[in-house]
Design a protein around this motif. Structure first.
Motif, PDB file in Angstrom:
ATOM      1  N   ARG A 155       0.821  -1.219   0.000  1.00  0.00           N
ATOM      2  CA  ARG A 155       0.000   0.000   0.000  1.00  0.00           C
ATOM      3  C   ARG A 155       0.849   1.261   0.000  1.00  0.00           C
ATOM      4  O   ARG A 155       0.408   2.305  -0.469  1.00  0.00           O
ATOM      5  N   ASN A 156       2.065   1.169   0.537  1.00  0.00           N
ATOM      6  CA  ASN A 156       2.934   2.342   0.606  1.00  0.00           C
ATOM      7  C   ASN A 156       3.711   2.584  -0.692  1.00  0.00           C
ATOM      8  O   ASN A 156       4.417   3.576  -0.800  1.00  0.00           O
ATOM      9  N   MET A 157       3.573   1.703  -1.665  1.00  0.00           N
ATOM     10  CA  MET A 157       4.284   1.865  -2.936  1.00  0.00           C
ATOM     11  C   MET A 157       3.630   2.962  -3.782  1.00  0.00           C
ATOM     12  O   MET A 157       2.453   3.244  -3.637  1.00  0.00           O
ATOM     13  N   SER A 158       4.427   3.526  -4.677  1.00  0.00           N
ATOM     14  CA  SER A 158       3.897   4.553  -5.582  1.00  0.00           C
ATOM     15  C   SER A 158       3.021   3.903  -6.649  1.00  0.00           C
ATOM     16  O   SER A 158       3.167   2.711  -6.940  1.00  0.00           O
ATOM     17  N   THR A 159       2.143   4.686  -7.227  1.00  0.00           N
ATOM     18  CA  THR A 159       1.298   4.165  -8.299  1.00  0.00           C
ATOM     19  C   THR A 159       2.157   3.715  -9.478  1.00  0.00           C
ATOM     20  O   THR A 159       1.819   2.758 -10.152  1.00  0.00           O
ATOM     21  N   LYS A 160       3.261   4.416  -9.697  1.00  0.00           N
ATOM     22  CA  LYS A 160       4.145   4.058 -10.815  1.00  0.00           C
ATOM     23  C   LYS A 160       4.727   2.660 -10.601  1.00  0.00           C
ATOM     24  O   LYS A 160       4.763   1.848 -11.526  1.00  0.00           O
ATOM     25  N   ASN A 164       3.652  -0.299 -13.114  1.00  0.00           N
ATOM     26  CA  ASN A 164       4.713  -0.913 -13.911  1.00  0.00           C
ATOM     27  C   ASN A 164       5.110  -2.290 -13.393  1.00  0.00           C
ATOM     28  O   ASN A 164       5.975  -2.930 -13.968  1.00  0.00           O
ATOM     29  N   GLN A 165       4.472  -2.708 -12.307  1.00  0.00           N
ATOM     30  CA  GLN A 165       4.766  -3.996 -11.679  1.00  0.00           C
ATOM     31  C   GLN A 165       6.274  -4.160 -11.501  1.00  0.00           C
ATOM     32  O   GLN A 165       6.892  -5.091 -12.025  1.00  0.00           O
ATOM     33  N   SER A 166       6.861  -3.226 -10.723  1.00  0.00           N
ATOM     34  CA  SER A 166       8.303  -3.234 -10.463  1.00  0.00           C
ATOM     35  C   SER A 166       8.717  -4.556  -9.812  1.00  0.00           C
ATOM     36  O   SER A 166       7.884  -5.309  -9.309  1.00  0.00           O
TER      37      SER A 166
END
Length: 188
Positions: A155-160, A164-166
């Motif tokens: 949840r704390n990850m950026s939308t990017k 982009n499924q980093s």
């Protein structure tokens, strides 16, 4: 005599109009600009042209709104205070059925994404989804503390990163799925 008087009156009239134009506030409408759009802890900067504005589809894709809330409606609001949000405070949208866009935004401003969930979809999800802490067959559906911690990291990850499924996203998602499977929280 008469023509000189009219010319003098016209000059005065033109001067008064010129002063009035300088004093009148002019609406500032950028031909190109950028705005910041926020939703929860996600922030995206979007460039736009006037016209045509910013595509609702682009905003939807950036924030994954339709993926998270199927059949939702999105709007932009000019203030963070949700108590002040009304239909009349929303950023204007064009009425096109095929290419809906936000129009009338001001350059360098921050707007806040309003996601209105489809009540039918919400009801369907409430009826269909198993609840944590409830029983599925004979087993209690629960999520371990480790899986909850991993979910919070996601949840704390950026939308990017999510969009982009980093590698980090994939690793966390796989770790959470494995934790759920190993702790008996969810089946595949």
């Amino acid at each position: 005599g008469k023509s000189t008087k009219k010319k003098g009156q016209n000059d005065e009239s033109q001067k008064a109009m010129a002063v009035q134009k300088q004093l009148s506030p002019k609406p500032i409408v950028a031909t190109k600009g950028a705005v910041t759009i926020k939703w929860n802890h996600y922030t995206e900067e979007i460039s736009f042209e006037v016209p045509p504005g910013i595509s609702l589809k682009k905003v939807d894709e950036l924030f994954l709104a339709s993926e998270s809330y199927p059949n939702c409606t999105i709007h932009l609001q000019p203030t963070v205070n949700k108590r002040e949000w009304t239909d009349s405070t929303r950023v204007e949208e064009n009425k096109s059925e095929t290419d809906r866009r936000f129009i009338g935004m001001k350059d360098a401003r921050t707007y806040y994404l309003e996601i209105v969930e489809d009540p039918n979809q919400v009801e369907k999800e409430l009826v269909d989804a198993p609840k944590l802490g409830s029983y599925a067959g004979d087993e209690l559906i629960k999520r371990s503390r480790a899986a909850n911690d991993i979910t919070q990291q996601l949840r704390n990850m950026s939308t990017k990163e999510i969009r982009n499924q980093s590698d980090k996203f994939k690793q966390l998602k796989e770790a959470r799925d494995l934790e759920d499977l190993m702790s008996g929280g969810f089946d595949l």
